[in-house]
Design a protein around this motif. Structure first.
Motif, PDB file in Angstrom:
ATOM      1  N   THR A   1       0.840  -1.190   0.000  1.00 37.67           N
ATOM      2  CA  THR A   1       0.000   0.000   0.000  1.00 37.67           C
ATOM      3  C   THR A   1       0.876   1.240   0.000  1.00 37.67           C
TER       4      THR A   1
ATOM      5  N   GLU B   1      -5.210   1.325  -1.995  1.00 40.09           N
ATOM      6  CA  GLU B   1      -5.731   2.370  -2.864  1.00 40.09           C
ATOM      7  C   GLU B   1      -4.624   3.313  -3.330  1.00 40.09           C
TER       8      GLU B   1
ATOM      9  N   TRP C   1      -1.311   1.339  -8.866  1.00 41.78           N
ATOM     10  CA  TRP C   1      -2.127   0.280  -9.457  1.00 41.78           C
ATOM     11  C   TRP C   1      -1.805   0.097 -10.937  1.00 41.78           C
TER      12      TRP C   1
ATOM     13  N   TYR D   1      -0.886  -3.442 -11.918  1.00 41.30           N
ATOM     14  CA  TYR D   1      -1.770  -4.165 -12.834  1.00 41.30           C
ATOM     15  C   TYR D   1      -1.115  -4.365 -14.196  1.00 41.30           C
TER      16      TYR D   1
ATOM     17  N   HIS E   1      -6.512  -5.983  -6.644  1.00 43.20           N
ATOM     18  CA  HIS E   1      -6.771  -4.676  -6.037  1.00 43.20           C
ATOM     19  C   HIS E   1      -7.623  -4.884  -4.786  1.00 43.20           C
TER      20      HIS E   1
ATOM     21  N   VAL F   1      -5.926   4.721 -12.821  1.00 49.82           N
ATOM     22  CA  VAL F   1      -6.824   3.578 -12.686  1.00 49.82           C
ATOM     23  C   VAL F   1      -7.792   3.571 -13.871  1.00 49.82           C
TER      24      VAL F   1
ATOM     25  N   SER G   1      -5.441   1.007 -16.535  1.00 46.89           N
ATOM     26  CA  SER G   1      -5.502  -0.280 -15.854  1.00 46.89           C
ATOM     27  C   SER G   1      -6.937  -0.780 -15.862  1.00 46.89           C
TER      28      SER G   1
ATOM     29  N   MET H   1      -9.949  -3.239 -13.279  1.00 50.47           N
ATOM     30  CA  MET H   1     -10.230  -4.085 -12.116  1.00 50.47           C
ATOM     31  C   MET H   1     -11.259  -5.105 -12.595  1.00 50.47           C
TER      32      MET H   1
ATOM     33  N   GLN I   1     -12.823  -0.993 -13.653  1.00 55.52           N
ATOM     34  CA  GLN I   1     -12.201   0.046 -12.823  1.00 55.52           C
ATOM     35  C   GLN I   1     -13.183   1.167 -12.485  1.00 55.52           C
TER      36      GLN I   1
END
Ligand code: SF4
Ligand code: SF4
Lengths: 238, 517
Positions: free
Chosen positions: B243, B316, B321, B325, B347, B381, B385, B387, B394
């Motif tokens: 983190t 976060e 990220w 990622y 994540h 993000v 990238s 999620m 994301q």
């Protein structure tokens, strides 16, 4: 004069083909060491092909960005595409007349598009700021090509049969029969086209082949699933 | 140095793009140059030498051969202008060199002059400008230093460019070239040096980290009566949490960290932090240095191996990220020693949403009823990238989590969220006080969008999932008439609504930053 034009076009064709081929080779040989698609991006190759298709055919990103530029740019490019197809009739007999006829109006789309882009280039402060003289020159070059071409279609008809047999002779290296119709507009048109072909591989016109190599558009978004490493980067861990 | 007086932009009804550029409006902005010791720590020359010109061109040639993106982007821009109104720094400063294409041109004119036939030809005729080329002069390096540090590498321009030209890539290349010539940026290089020597951006040593975590455990126990742990260097734990170090004490970051701890606790998983990899951020990306980015990433691999964990989860942070990622597998992979049943890396929001969906978390949404939330999509993000397993995850995953823990949520103007989100103004290695003017002005579009939802829907708080966004907003919100604690962590919201098993007192634990401005 007929011979001079023939030579000019041999040289221009060579420069265009070899120049672009060299550039494509350079692009494909240069590694893309990191996954950098602009996301959200497709996760599969077929998705990437679709994304590229939308980008090349519909100018998707430009559409999101500014509608006026999109309208002019799209009109110009689609017009140009149609006009190029129509010019095929000077080199082969595969085009049915039913297509050749109506396609002639594409010239207007091209001219209107280019005019719009030119006006935007000096009328919008931001765009004027980023324009180099060559940016204007290129638009004017294309515009003159379009206008001279349209004049031969709509105003003072060119001797189509004569041009056809000239290019037939040009293609078959038949020097004896290289007879170019003595039409001033035609010569201007051809000269400008040759110039365009010559500058193609050394100018921003490279955007045409280049877009296919743009990593933000041609990469699939799958870095967690598939490990992607460039050769030079691999060496770092040795 | 940015000590010059400047006016804070006034928020208008709409985001207004300056129609008439004001040349050199922010030419005076330039972050401090790296000191010799910080250049040295990263393997860069300590000062500009006499053959700076050859060095510049050599470095450029090297990068052109290594990065297809750079090579192609240098060639194919048609100057269509589609990107000119898309950068928050142009919107906030009106300086034309902050238009993405103009920023690119600072490097492109050198490329055109020394690496293309057209530029060499017109250059030889003494008219390089005809084709947008320019002879390289020493002061051009300073100009590049200035304007390539007025780009937060947010990629907003690349969304709209018909060829996907990403100014962030060009900024990274330019910063790398400058660093190789001896002009590095102090803030970024100093931080990277700290990561190498101490393990995190803030230079927080292991002992201090231990104390901090213990303190947080006490706070959590005081508050909930439950012994929620924040384990450090636990060998054999299942999950390694990486983190941003700001999570250890900055507000509102730390509330997010406590949120992760609570979620892990309730999920019943074993997890740990690592003191040698106590930093998710990777400033190697900001300076465009593959080598440094790789070196920083390898710490994470080493920590994972050393602790024998099965999974890696990131907290976060936006650019962290992106590096995690998009690049971690490339830079520090393959991760065949981790459990392949989970995304590598994962994540924290993917994890939390999974738990919410499984029903392991006892959530009382009404505990967040004192807030009306909106969400700031962080640029890295959003545009660099993903999620979840579908494109756009994301955007949907953070919103799904927020909506699962809050009753009141509204989105901001659609032109300012999702892939079109505006940078907070402090990303990309610019989160330094010597660039405060730029940071404030660059925040204008986001502040405008926030103002609108504040007035229309009574939004009280904006949630974010990036350490830089959180710090930047804490700093700039007051300049625009908001309160600094209106920015919250998403896991802070999770934390407030989450009732732990065995929690003694379900009091109103809606904590928000209480620091005075
Ligand atoms: S949108 Fe792309 S092609 Fe158009 S000016 Fe900007 S960078 Fe160049
Ligand atoms: S990457 Fe972001 S900050 Fe940089 S030029 Fe593009 S829009 Fe501006």
């Amino acid at each position: 004069m007929s011979l001079a034009f023939a030579i000019l076009f041999y040289v221009a064709t060579l420069v265009l083909v070899v120049g672009v081929a060299l550039k494509i080779m350079q692009y494909s040989k240069t590694p893309a060491p990191l996954k950098i698609p602009t996301t959200p991006a497709p996760t599969t190759t077929s998705g990437v092909v679709m994304r590229m298709f939308r980008e090349v055919v519909f100018f998707e990103s430009l559409f999101k960005a500014t509608i006026w530029t999109w309208i002019f740019a799209w009109a110009f490019h689609m017009g140009l595409f149609a006009v190029l197809i129509r010019h095929g009739r000077y080199f082969h007999d595969l085009l049915p007349a039913a297509i050749v006829g109506p396609l002639k109006y594409a010239a207007f789309a091209m001219i209107i598009g280019l005019t719009g882009l030119l006006i935007r280039r000096f009328a919008v402060n931001r765009v004027r700021y980023i324009s180099a003289p060559s940016d204007y020159a290129m638009l004017i070059l294309l515009l003159l090509i379009g206008i001279s071409g349209a004049m031969m279609t709509f105003v003072d008809h060119v001797d189509v049969v004569g041009v056809k047999s000239y290019f037939h002779a040009w293609m078959t290296f038949d020097i004896e029969n290289l007879i170019l119709p003595s039409d001033m507009v035609l010569r201007i048109h051809l000269f400008l086209v040759a110039v365009l072909m010559l500058i193609f591989p050394i100018s921003k016109l490279l955007h045409a082949p280049g877009i296919f190599f743009s990593p933000t558009r041609n990469q699939a978004d799958n870095p967690r699933e598939v490990r992607h490493v460039a050769e030079w980067a691999e060496k770092l861990s040795k | 140095m940015a000590t010059k007086e400047f006016t804070i932009p006034e928020i208008q009804e709409y985001i207004e793009v300056p129609d008439a550029p004001i040349p050199d409006a922010t030419a005076h902005l330039s972050p401090f140059i790296a000191k010799p010791m910080h250049q040295e720590a990263l393997g860069f020359p300590v000062e500009v030498s006499d053959d700076w010109k050859e060095q510049t061109l050599d470095a450029m040639g090297d990068l052109l051969g290594k990065y297809r993106g750079l090579r192609v982007f240098m060639d194919i821009c048609v100057k269509c202008g589609a990107c000119t109104d898309k950068c928050h720094y142009y919107i906030g400063t009106a300086d034309p060199k902050n238009m993405p294409v103009a920023r690119q041109d600072l490097l492109r004119r050198v490329y055109r002059r020394y690496f293309t036939f057209a530029g060499k030809f017109w250059g030889a005729l003494g008219m390089p400008g005809f084709v947008g080329a320019a002879d390289l002069k020493r002061d051009m390096l300073d100009e590049m230093y200035s304007y390539y540090h007025q780009c937060s590498e947010c990629r907003r321009c690349s969304v709209f460019c018909p060829y996907g030209i990403d100014t962030a890539e060009i900024t990274m290349a330019a910063r790398e070239i400058l660093a190789r010539v001896g002009i590095g940026q102090k803030y970024d290089n100093e931080i990277i040096a700290k990561v190498y020597t101490i393990g995190n951006n803030l230079g927080l040593p292991e002992r201090a980290l231990e104390d901090t975590l213990e303190g947080l455990e006490e706070d959590l126990e005081d508050e909930t009566g439950v012994a929620v742990k924040l384990p450090l260097n636990v060998k054999g734990a299942d999950i390694l949490l990486i983190t941003p170090s700001a999570d250890f004490f900055a507000e509102p970051h730390v509330d997010g960290l406590m949120g992760y701890a609570k979620v892990f606790h309730e999920a019943g998983v074993s997890w740990t932090l690592s003191s040698s990899a106590s930093e998710a951020a990777n400033f190697g990306m900001f300076i465009g240095s593959y080598e440094n980015m790789r070196k920083i990433s390898l710490r994470i691999r080493e920590a994972a191996l050393e602790l024998g964990v099965k999974r890696i989860i990131f907290g976060e942070c936006g650019h962290a990220w992106r590096v995690a990622y998009s690049f971690l597998n490339t830079l520090a992979g393959p991760f065949d020693f981790l459990d392949q049943n989970y995304p590598i890396p994962q994540h924290i929001l993917e994890f939390t949403l999974g738990e919410i969906e499984k029903g392991t978390l006892n959530i009382d949404k009404s505990l967040n009823d004192d807030m009306v939330l909106t969400f700031h999509d962080s640029c890295n993000v959003a545009r660099a990238s993903r999620m979840g397993d579908k494109p756009g995850g994301q955007f949907t995953i953070p919103r799904a989590v927020i909506k699962a823990v809050c009753n009141n949520y509204v989105d901001m103007d659609p032109d300012t969220i999702y892939e079109k989100t505006f940078c907070c103004g402090g990303g990309g290695g610019l989160l330094t006080d010597d660039l405060l003017e730029l940071r404030i002005k660059g925040g204008l579009p986001r502040m405008t969008a926030l103002q609108t939802v504040t007035q229309e829907y009574g939004v009280t708080h904006m949630a974010a999932i990036c350490a830089i966004c959180k710090s930047q907003f804490t700093k700039i919100l007051p300049y625009y008439g908001f309160d600094m604690d209106q920015i919250v962590s998403v896991h802070q919201l999770v934390s407030s609504a989450l009732i732990l098993t065995g929690q003694v007192d379900e009091d109103d634990d809606t904590e928000s930053g209480e620091e005075a401005a």
